[in-house]
Design an enzyme around this catalytic site. Structure first.
Site, mmCIF file in Angstrom:
data_model
loop_
_atom_site.group_PDB
_atom_site.id
_atom_site.type_symbol
_atom_site.label_atom_id
_atom_site.label_comp_id
_atom_site.label_asym_id
_atom_site.label_seq_id
_atom_site.Cartn_x
_atom_site.Cartn_y
_atom_site.Cartn_z
ATOM 1 N N SER A 271 0.712 -0.827 0.214
ATOM 2 C CA SER A 271 0.116 0.611 -0.269
ATOM 3 C C SER A 271 1.114 1.066 0.065
ATOM 4 C CB SER A 271 -0.542 -0.037 1.056
ATOM 5 O OG SER A 271 -1.620 1.577 1.764
ATOM 6 N N ARG A 311 -18.914 -3.074 -47.321
ATOM 7 C CA ARG A 311 -18.013 -2.633 -46.408
ATOM 8 C C ARG A 311 -18.532 -1.664 -45.624
ATOM 9 N NH1 ARG A 311 -13.005 -0.812 -47.290
ATOM 10 N NH2 ARG A 311 -12.938 -0.351 -49.961
#
Lengths: 399, 399, 399, 399
Positions: A271, A311
């Site tokens: 931590s 497309r």
């Protein structure tokens, strides 16, 4: 893929980033020239010149040009052609392909690399879980349903359930990876330009696929995105399986439970403010991956459902980052999970003590007529573990 | 499934609604008693009494009790036991199962019914598309990419692309449906209670599965939701394929394009205010299904990734509606798409006239040295159609 | 909304189901005739005839007609016109509106009803949490971060955090609900048909809104779905806040932790097989709602982003069910959360005992120079509780 | 943010990438020391030493350490402390904060920068749309609903609708950006460590916020993610509005329609194979952003709903990339949309010719008794444009 916001991204360094993408696009362009040459559409000189141009080529693509083209292929082709002295040869590079072909195939190459690394990591996870399932088939622990005590189970069975999840995902991912196709259709999926260059464009497509170790699809898939979504589904399934494992480890590793723990490693879990803390970092990161994968997969399906015309106008563009991120997130999580499971601390004594201390609850279902032996109420736990281990051996023998 | 906000929901009437669910849960409970009887855990009298109680039984479940139990199984079991006069027999009904087993298996039965109807509809779609692909393999039309004219294609090829999408989805859905398993684990997936009733609980599980025409899974899947997500992925893939088809029809059917049209049907497509309008209702509804499916699928994956403990606390509950909705939306859309494709109006003359009017653009890729014949620049279009038709024949011959 | 797969759905009985929708659509049609009458476009006779036709009218809409129209409005208008004897009057009903206007406005009416019920439930949740925060501002408990012990906190602060989340959500939902607009644009958002009936169609729109107690929007919002997405965002935010609360209760209520518990209620939380079990049913159901809301909200944004033309082809249709489900899920979850928080069992002694037993860890951050008094290391916990309570009083005084 | 798969990402160069993040984290650490000093918890020397260490500091963070800590803060703090010669001073840097505080606040700083750029771009979009709405309030065009001709509208009204969408989004984004808070709670949201350093930690928090130009929140929001989700909702709303605009441009710019076109720019819109093509690249890219934003927003809500304990185990980690990507995608799309709208080619003659050619359909709603003048059937189109322009002026006068 170096990314401060994806801790562990170093695990896929060089596989999925922009440099890898550029390299893959060059590989694709070269493979196309070779395929043309193999089928009568290009000369040995064309191949040689392209090979020389591609070798060690690290073009810098102008980002404005990338945007102007809508994708990085056109700027890359321009750079590549510039790098070839003979302008006739240069003009033949990329001829017959469309940018959609090149980018799709390049992403497939990246996908294959990432998926193969993921498969390797999943094998490690499976092996570790098989070991845990075997070692702990007799480790009684409290079963928990809807957060509350249910009936007794074993940690071996818990690990066996994780194992089957991993094996199923591994199978789906191997299937999806094994079938990855090239994209090869030209401007509108008809190979019309290629048909001006060669007698049999489908033979060229087949040679193109063979050259890249990929599959030649029945039809181009510009608007039929099954290769993408099938891979995505397998990646999401992989993260699902990893997520269950990680979330279970996080629950069982809560200090009030303390039945498993993430193996300590130097420099991990600290931590920034609390010196005592040992955060279950790998589990947390794997869980976060599992929380993200479903939406990345959904993104790809949304694009697949909107692949209009010959497309499409935007749906394809929405795929790219989602696919790359999903590949990266899954590969990183699988690798982290391998480390997690290989070094998982299991505390069978804690499990047993807790289970015994709440035996009344764990045996309430059985009624009052039996003794208080938890191990006598494990049902088929042990046989289920055997089934999982058998399945694991079969998969590993196949592999 | 009658639902004013899901137009077309009548197409799945009686398959997925609450009555169907209650019926399925009763079927499951009865199948369990029979499986127990077949493996030594219940008597012929138990079976007979349960059969009699279940026959025509339409219990009304108190919604407060459903909420209190967290799901409808416990109230149903209570009602069923009340309907059996002999309290000893009554107490044996459901014994060995957990509510999770019953609800999962009942949802699987609903899923199978809906998926089978969907498969039938997909066959109709595929047949219609195969016919269109064959009939129009020579119907030249403008190819369009990123919304703009590209090179010429044929409508046959367009239909062939749709066809392959449908066939792929059909295959995935058939695979997922064919493997659907019973859920059978008892309180925490160990069959502990069943083990007090029978010698071989896994044999009971196998009999249970056989009685319902389902698969007996390797392990219970309370926390390994692959049967759900695999089915969901196939349903989403189905909607993807249907969505592309519907969106293409919508684009090609815009009045400025006019190359296809939704076949008119009495009472369909009318506007509440504009008398001339013929809205492409089926396409619109199919498209809306495809816009919804990916998020419903993602919901199921999110739940799968969070299936903790021996049975989870909320993730499972978040599945039910998403699964039922996805099944219904897909079945309705597939059926609508069957009607759409079977009656699609195709205008090859419009296609050809437009293509010829913009031939300069459609042939620009080819360069100036060729004549202006569009049909000479179709590349492998016709061969791709053949491939798709061959694939269709193979699938249909298998079926 | 009776729905066996949404336990607790009885809590919104009659508010969101198809009957409520039909009623709302009739209310909208009547309000339109009245608005026309108020602005010179209809007669008192028209209003009277419509009122009579609408009163107690419960039409059965043919589902095939609903599908044919693409939504239920046209069949409803047809039924309503049939119910009016005078065909001239009948023909004027609905004139000037489009089906999009009617359905959007009807859904807004349903949304308002559901949101108002939700707001009432949130007030109950907030009051309960304020009480808990106040009562437990001194109840020390272990703070937990990344599943591990961190520094001490109080349960009052935990409740205060939940409270602020609820108050923020309540504010957002009240804002979104207070601004709900009618939809009123006619066929393409120009009120062209209405302009043939009245001098000032915008005055008619304003009267229409006033008659329904809704806002007249600056412009019609057929293609600008902010009213829907703003409401959806507030509903999702509400579920987020409820979800944190529920998940925390589930974690703190695990038997190994035991610091809070869901208040027992007769007939709630039972298991179908384990007599001892007391499942935290309300928390589980609230959590499952929070797991679903984000995707329902995303669905509405996807539709909003695709609202093309003057009225779109599928995006709108994909909204309806998602909106209704989100409204229902949120209203049910808020009501369940009210019950949950009002009857939450809090165990401050357990909290304190555990915290004291791990004081070394909880105070490790502070270093060794201080005593071991946990209450001396609570920082500003108490002041933060005060802030939250002050905020609660301000909101409640406003309301 | 240079990213080949996000064309246009150069538009946010230096704002959101890892270097910007490291810079922001250093800014946050320095602001904290200054805030401590301003409230009695640090000395002028501490500030000076930290300023000197931070100035021009570009630490390289070890990716393994980043993963070990679970986020980049701890490695950064370690590097920063190492850069400060005086170890006492070094040890005070970061004291009182947790890594969660630092990373949240740093991401807020990045968010502010990206959002401010987005707001500037939206102003350009709004100005351009206001100009188009005004210029074309008389440009009649065919209204289209469900893809088919409806009644006549004007292009001015179409632009006015886009404009209101942009103005609403701009307002929501400005509100969310204006309220962005610091995160400042220490290990578990109590400021316990800070309370050992200063008399009034909330004053320190306020000074911290003031120093960064951010808001001090009522309570820390480690587990109450409203600042993130509120911003995300506004970003998604922005993309929704941009998406409608882009998709409409794509539809109206199809060659069969030809009513608007993307302004040509050198080097933009080219095809890699078809020389004639002018792809609507900006619209395509903006549309693809709008297709992605809803799922990124949903990701953040999913994390918000799962923010358990005092700081959660994975939900927070799943936020970071989604937030950064959403910020980047939106900023790029807004900037692209500014260019798109400022250079949009509008063809009012085409619009009028088409509308006149289908006047029978466009006027069918009106019935047969009127003349064929399209402009006589525009309803309140012009007044709606006025309303939108008025709203635009009000917003711009405010700004």
């Amino acid at each position: 893929m170096a990314d401060l916001l994806l801790p562990g991204s170093y695990r896929v360094d060089g596989i999925l980033d922009d440099d890898a993408l550029v390299g893959a696009m060059l590989t694709v362009e070269l493979a196309w020239v070779r395929a043309l040459a193999a089928t009568g559409g290009a000369s040995a000189e064309d191949v040689l010149a392209t090979e020389q141009a591609v070798a060690g080529f690290v073009p810098t693509l102008d980002p404005v040009a990338v945007e102007g083209a809508g994708n990085p292929v056109l700027p890359l082709v321009t750079a590549l052609r510039t790098a070839i002295a003979d302008t006739d040869i240069a003009s033949r590079v990329h001829t017959g392909l469309t940018s959609h072909d090149v980018l799709d195939t390049a992403l497939v190459l990246l996908a294959r690399a990432a998926a193969e690394q993921t498969l390797g990591a999943l094998d490690r996870v499976a092996d570790a879980l098989a070991r845990l399932a075997g070692e702990h088939r007799g480790s009684v622990m409290a079963g928990r349903t809807l957060t509350q005590y249910a009936v007794p189970v074993t940690f071996g069975l818990t690990a066996a359930q994780w194992l089957i999840g991993i094996l199923d995902a591994r199978g789906a991912l191997a299937d999806a990876t094994g079938d990855l196709p090239v994209q090869c259709g030209g401007a509108a999926g008809t190979l019309s330009r290629a048909a001006d260059l060669v007698d049999d464009p489908l033979a060229t497509a087949a040679a193109f696929a063979a050259g890249l170790g990929l599959v030649a699809p029945t039809l181009p898939w510009h608007t039929r995105r099954t290769p993408v979504t099938r891979l995505a589904d397998a990646l999401v399934q992989t993260c699902d399986a990893l997520g269950v494992l990680a979330d279970d480890v996080l629950l069982l590793g809560r200090p009030e439970v303390g039945e498993v723990g993430e193996g300590a490693a130097a420099g991990r879990g600290g931590s920034s403010t609390m010196p005592h803390k040992q955060n279950p970092v790998l589990s947390v990161l794997v869980s976060s991956a599992a929380q993200r994968a479903p939406l990345l997969g959904a993104q790809l399906h949304l694009s697949a459902a909107r692949a209009v015309d010959q497309r499409p106008d935007g749906a394809w563009h929405a795929e790219w980052s989602a696919l790359r991120t999903l590949l990266g997130v899954t590969a990183v999580a699988a690798d982290q999970a391998a480390e997690l499971t290989e070094h998982l601390d299991v505390h069978p004594d804690h499990m047993r003590r807790r289970a015994e201390s709440v035996a009344d609850q764990l045996l309430a279902e059985r009624g009052d007529t039996h003794d208080r032996d938890l191990t006598a109420y494990l049902g088929v736990s042990s046989r289920l573990v055997e089934r999982a281990l058998l399945r694991h051996r079969e998969v590993r023998d196949d592999g």
